[in-house]
Design an enzyme around this catalytic site. Sequence first.
Site, mmCIF file in Angstrom:
data_model
loop_
_atom_site.group_PDB
_atom_site.id
_atom_site.type_symbol
_atom_site.label_atom_id
_atom_site.label_comp_id
_atom_site.label_asym_id
_atom_site.label_seq_id
_atom_site.Cartn_x
_atom_site.Cartn_y
_atom_site.Cartn_z
ATOM 1 N N SER A 71 0.754 -1.365 0.046
ATOM 2 C CA SER A 71 0.038 -0.073 0.112
ATOM 3 C C SER A 71 0.987 1.172 -0.179
ATOM 4 O O SER A 71 0.184 2.415 -0.173
ATOM 5 C CB SER A 71 -1.029 -0.031 1.103
ATOM 6 N N VAL B 166 1.190 -3.604 3.904
ATOM 7 C CA VAL B 166 1.279 -4.873 4.472
ATOM 8 C C VAL B 166 2.731 -5.831 4.182
ATOM 9 O O VAL B 166 2.542 -6.903 4.751
ATOM 10 C CB VAL B 166 -0.117 -5.681 4.176
ATOM 11 N N TYR C 67 -4.558 3.619 8.038
ATOM 12 C CA TYR C 67 -5.800 3.227 8.197
ATOM 13 C C TYR C 67 -6.657 3.348 9.577
ATOM 14 O O TYR C 67 -6.416 4.477 9.813
ATOM 15 C CB TYR C 67 -5.957 1.550 7.932
ATOM 16 N N LYS D 245 0.116 2.981 -2.977
ATOM 17 C CA LYS D 245 -0.913 4.089 -3.316
ATOM 18 C C LYS D 245 -0.647 5.468 -3.057
ATOM 19 O O LYS D 245 -1.161 6.475 -3.506
ATOM 20 C CB LYS D 245 -2.136 3.803 -1.994
ATOM 21 N N TYR E 294 -3.839 -2.630 -10.131
ATOM 22 C CA TYR E 294 -3.534 -2.310 -8.607
ATOM 23 C C TYR E 294 -2.717 -3.454 -8.157
ATOM 24 O O TYR E 294 -1.758 -3.154 -7.248
ATOM 25 C CB TYR E 294 -5.083 -2.415 -7.879
HETATM 26 N N1 GLN Z 1 -2.337 -5.272 -1.848
HETATM 27 C C1 GLN Z 1 -2.833 -5.260 -0.426
HETATM 28 C C2 GLN Z 1 -4.165 -5.255 -0.424
HETATM 29 O O1 GLN Z 1 -4.958 -4.635 -1.383
HETATM 30 C C3 GLN Z 1 -2.606 -3.935 0.002
HETATM 31 C C4 GLN Z 1 -3.134 -3.789 1.361
HETATM 32 C C5 GLN Z 1 -2.236 -3.067 2.330
HETATM 33 O O2 GLN Z 1 -0.946 -2.792 2.129
HETATM 34 N N2 GLN Z 1 -2.816 -2.371 3.266
HETATM 35 O O3 GLN Z 1 -4.973 -5.946 0.171
#
Ligand code: GLN
Length: 311
Positions: free
Chosen positions: A64, A261, A243, A67, A191
Amino acid sequence: MADLATLVSGIAAEMQAMPHRGAVADYIPELAKVSADHFGLVVIDADGQEHSAGDADTRFSIQSVSKLFALVEALNRDPDAVWRRVGREPSGSAFNSIVQLEAEGGRPRNPFINAGALAVTDLLTSDDDPRAGVGAILRLVRSLAGDDSIATDGAVAYSEAATGHRNAALAHFMKAHGVVRGSVEACLSTYFHQCAIAMSCRQLARAGRFLAHGGIDPASGRTITSPERTRRINALMLTCGHYDASGEFAFRVGLPAKSGVGGGILAIAPGRASIAVWSPGLSPQGNSLLGTLALERLAHAMGWSVFNPDA
Ligand code: GLN
């Protein structure tokens, strides 16, 4: 103030010895193969000095953290299009929550939860050229990090695509509401590939420097984005980058940061430093457990906080 080089190696030594390291993400099977024993830390100060320790040059899945770069790219192209689709409020919900999206009519709270990131990625995705979106994100991170070898890990992208049913649900739901406009399949593929970009802490810290310096990358002198937009991106990182643990992160660390993650976190001390940390074990909210602790130690020792008037 502490000496940065000594501090960075001291924090890494402390983290490497920690018995409780959190749980490595296993809902993406390929990520479950990574050992929780890794720890890497790189701090690049305002002069461009790089202080590193541990697995600073080992590449990991940025997940993420991507993002953030997708958002920069989309905002640079068409900010109104971004803010028509996603909000700017912390979600207080898990990163992959479905229930809030339905309750709020398909409009994601912010660009850093999965739903919001998918909506941003849709803006970068072209149905005619499925590689265009991830290509644009890769071009951005390669030029920022000064390293053309940065690439997507195909095994991770495949692994997430094979198991990414929640993300597919979010994308289809947003398609039903016209928030995702293009092909859902192309959006999801972009994505999954952007999340599977592999970078080291050093590459990530280099890629984040423009956010510490008003949108200008000090390595090249290039303007990446405007000072005002840089402040706003940092605001979003602080309020939404972790988050449903964003408040806790602001309380403990006090710096804008984006987690993934894969266990990576990119944190920004405005005017001072770009910091990347990696430890794959996660908290229950999906943020690096020791990465957060390391940033807390570093920020405290240096007096770095956006809430510290002297910092
Ligand atoms: N690729 C992961 C997902 O979509 C990214 C989530 C994350 O890093 N929090 O679940």
